[in-house]
Design a protein around this motif. Sequence first.
Motif, PDB file in Angstrom:
ATOM      1  N   VAL A   1      -4.693   3.860   5.375  1.00 56.41           N
ATOM      2  CA  VAL A   1      -3.970   2.586   5.384  1.00 56.41           C
ATOM      3  C   VAL A   1      -3.933   1.997   3.982  1.00 56.41           C
ATOM      4  O   VAL A   1      -2.908   1.459   3.534  1.00 56.41           O
ATOM      5  CB  VAL A   1      -4.634   1.606   6.372  1.00 56.41           C
ATOM      6  CG1 VAL A   1      -4.055   0.207   6.228  1.00 56.41           C
ATOM      7  CG2 VAL A   1      -4.462   2.099   7.794  1.00 56.41           C
ATOM      8  N   HIS A   2      -5.038   2.122   3.252  1.00 52.76           N
ATOM      9  CA  HIS A   2      -5.098   1.595   1.887  1.00 52.76           C
ATOM     10  C   HIS A   2      -4.125   2.313   0.963  1.00 52.76           C
ATOM     11  O   HIS A   2      -3.465   1.684   0.133  1.00 52.76           O
ATOM     12  CB  HIS A   2      -6.520   1.743   1.335  1.00 52.76           C
ATOM     13  CG  HIS A   2      -6.570   1.776  -0.168  1.00 52.76           C
ATOM     14  ND1 HIS A   2      -6.659   2.963  -0.868  1.00 52.76           N
ATOM     15  CD2 HIS A   2      -6.513   0.785  -1.087  1.00 52.76           C
ATOM     16  CE1 HIS A   2      -6.666   2.696  -2.159  1.00 52.76           C
ATOM     17  NE2 HIS A   2      -6.585   1.389  -2.317  1.00 52.76           N
ATOM     18  N   GLY A   3      -4.023   3.638   1.093  1.00 47.99           N
ATOM     19  CA  GLY A   3      -3.197   4.394   0.168  1.00 47.99           C
ATOM     20  C   GLY A   3      -1.713   4.351   0.472  1.00 47.99           C
ATOM     21  O   GLY A   3      -0.899   4.530  -0.439  1.00 47.99           O
TER      22      GLY A   3
ATOM     23  N   SER B   1     -14.245   8.827  11.054  1.00 50.19           N
ATOM     24  CA  SER B   1     -12.849   8.665  11.464  1.00 50.19           C
ATOM     25  C   SER B   1     -12.310   7.303  11.029  1.00 50.19           C
ATOM     26  O   SER B   1     -11.166   7.191  10.560  1.00 50.19           O
ATOM     27  CB  SER B   1     -12.718   8.826  12.979  1.00 50.19           C
ATOM     28  OG  SER B   1     -13.094  10.122  13.383  1.00 50.19           O
ATOM     29  N   ALA B   2     -13.137   6.268  11.191  1.00 53.14           N
ATOM     30  CA  ALA B   2     -12.718   4.923  10.787  1.00 53.14           C
ATOM     31  C   ALA B   2     -12.496   4.861   9.285  1.00 53.14           C
ATOM     32  O   ALA B   2     -11.517   4.261   8.806  1.00 53.14           O
ATOM     33  CB  ALA B   2     -13.763   3.902  11.218  1.00 53.14           C
ATOM     34  N   PHE B   3     -13.386   5.489   8.513  1.00 50.66           N
ATOM     35  CA  PHE B   3     -13.249   5.462   7.055  1.00 50.66           C
ATOM     36  C   PHE B   3     -11.987   6.210   6.623  1.00 50.66           C
ATOM     37  O   PHE B   3     -11.274   5.759   5.710  1.00 50.66           O
ATOM     38  CB  PHE B   3     -14.480   6.082   6.399  1.00 50.66           C
ATOM     39  CG  PHE B   3     -14.455   6.009   4.898  1.00 50.66           C
ATOM     40  CD1 PHE B   3     -14.710   4.813   4.249  1.00 50.66           C
ATOM     41  CD2 PHE B   3     -14.173   7.135   4.136  1.00 50.66           C
ATOM     42  CE1 PHE B   3     -14.677   4.733   2.871  1.00 50.66           C
ATOM     43  CE2 PHE B   3     -14.141   7.072   2.757  1.00 50.66           C
ATOM     44  CZ  PHE B   3     -14.397   5.866   2.121  1.00 50.66           C
TER      45      PHE B   3
ATOM     46  N   LEU C   1      -0.672  -0.335   3.335  1.00 48.57           N
ATOM     47  CA  LEU C   1      -0.784  -1.631   2.668  1.00 48.57           C
ATOM     48  C   LEU C   1       0.086  -1.726   1.413  1.00 48.57           C
ATOM     49  O   LEU C   1       0.737  -2.767   1.190  1.00 48.57           O
ATOM     50  CB  LEU C   1      -2.248  -1.936   2.345  1.00 48.57           C
ATOM     51  CG  LEU C   1      -3.134  -2.200   3.573  1.00 48.57           C
ATOM     52  CD1 LEU C   1      -4.565  -2.503   3.157  1.00 48.57           C
ATOM     53  CD2 LEU C   1      -2.578  -3.345   4.409  1.00 48.57           C
ATOM     54  N   PRO C   2       0.145  -0.693   0.544  1.00 56.93           N
ATOM     55  CA  PRO C   2       1.091  -0.780  -0.577  1.00 56.93           C
ATOM     56  C   PRO C   2       2.536  -0.919  -0.130  1.00 56.93           C
ATOM     57  O   PRO C   2       3.317  -1.641  -0.756  1.00 56.93           O
ATOM     58  CB  PRO C   2       0.850   0.542  -1.331  1.00 56.93           C
ATOM     59  CG  PRO C   2      -0.549   0.905  -1.019  1.00 56.93           C
ATOM     60  CD  PRO C   2      -0.751   0.470   0.408  1.00 56.93           C
ATOM     61  N   LEU C   3       2.904  -0.231   0.947  1.00 57.68           N
ATOM     62  CA  LEU C   3       4.269  -0.369   1.456  1.00 57.68           C
ATOM     63  C   LEU C   3       4.537  -1.800   1.925  1.00 57.68           C
ATOM     64  O   LEU C   3       5.606  -2.355   1.682  1.00 57.68           O
ATOM     65  CB  LEU C   3       4.509   0.613   2.599  1.00 57.68           C
ATOM     66  CG  LEU C   3       4.561   2.095   2.231  1.00 57.68           C
ATOM     67  CD1 LEU C   3       4.751   2.941   3.483  1.00 57.68           C
ATOM     68  CD2 LEU C   3       5.664   2.368   1.233  1.00 57.68           C
ATOM     69  N   LEU C   4       3.571  -2.387   2.603  1.00 56.16           N
ATOM     70  CA  LEU C   4       3.726  -3.757   3.079  1.00 56.16           C
ATOM     71  C   LEU C   4       3.836  -4.727   1.914  1.00 56.16           C
ATOM     72  O   LEU C   4       4.695  -5.619   1.912  1.00 56.16           O
ATOM     73  CB  LEU C   4       2.538  -4.131   3.964  1.00 56.16           C
ATOM     74  CG  LEU C   4       2.515  -5.560   4.506  1.00 56.16           C
ATOM     75  CD1 LEU C   4       3.755  -5.837   5.343  1.00 56.16           C
ATOM     76  CD2 LEU C   4       1.247  -5.815   5.318  1.00 56.16           C
TER      77      LEU C   4
END
Length: 251
Positions: A136-138, A128-130, A141-144
């Motif tokens: 979040v990576h896909g 679940s964590a992975f 984070l790119p949005l941020l």
Amino acid sequence: MPEMFGPLRHRLLTAGIAPRHARRYVAELRDHAADLAEEERRAGLAPDEARSRALARLGTADDLVRAMIARGDFRSWGARAPWAVYGLGSLLGLAMIYGLVIATVAIIVETHRPSPDARPVLPIWFDSAFATITYVHGLALPLLLAALFAIMATRQRMAALWPSIALLVVGVIGGAGTFDFIRPADPDGIMELELRFTLAPPWPGLGDTLRHIAINLLLTLAPYLAWRAWQKALAECSDGGDDAGFPLTQS
């Protein structure tokens, strides 16, 4: 009087002056203009006439902008080298995002190793964590990262080209990379974290990748370009824009 210096600040930013220098310069001019107006009032002029005389003594907008531009060290890095800030900067930011994912997974794995030489015993919540980390990576984070570039470009009144390139690079490359955690069939085998770019053959998971890229671009590049178009339309409808109406052009 203070509200009259907004157009000058806009011109300075458009000319590439760093926001902090433009803000300080305008604040100094505002204070100086107030001192000049007070001096003219003490000389017997009416408030409106004293204000006009003070602005005339301060100088024209063109002179004030040129004086600041002449100091090359006041220009922002985005104006000096946009290819580095928005081109290489976007790639560096993406590299940091990918590195953050790798480091996060590695920390989870290593903290669940009973001893330095033992095989890690992953917790039941690892999958679940992975999945959350890869999501979040896909997307997040790119949005941020793209938002940071858009905000920086907006504050510095950058032309749209290089910020758009940065948002495109972040949206595409940020959404194209996927991570897989591979558990070996052999109990003594080595666990692997695999990074794949799904825009390269054989295009595994291409549908999800295109969806991530579309979301990234719709939430970053599209609003930025729409905002730029809106600002351009406002400028065209303002009878020459802010620059033409700047009050310091009085003589």
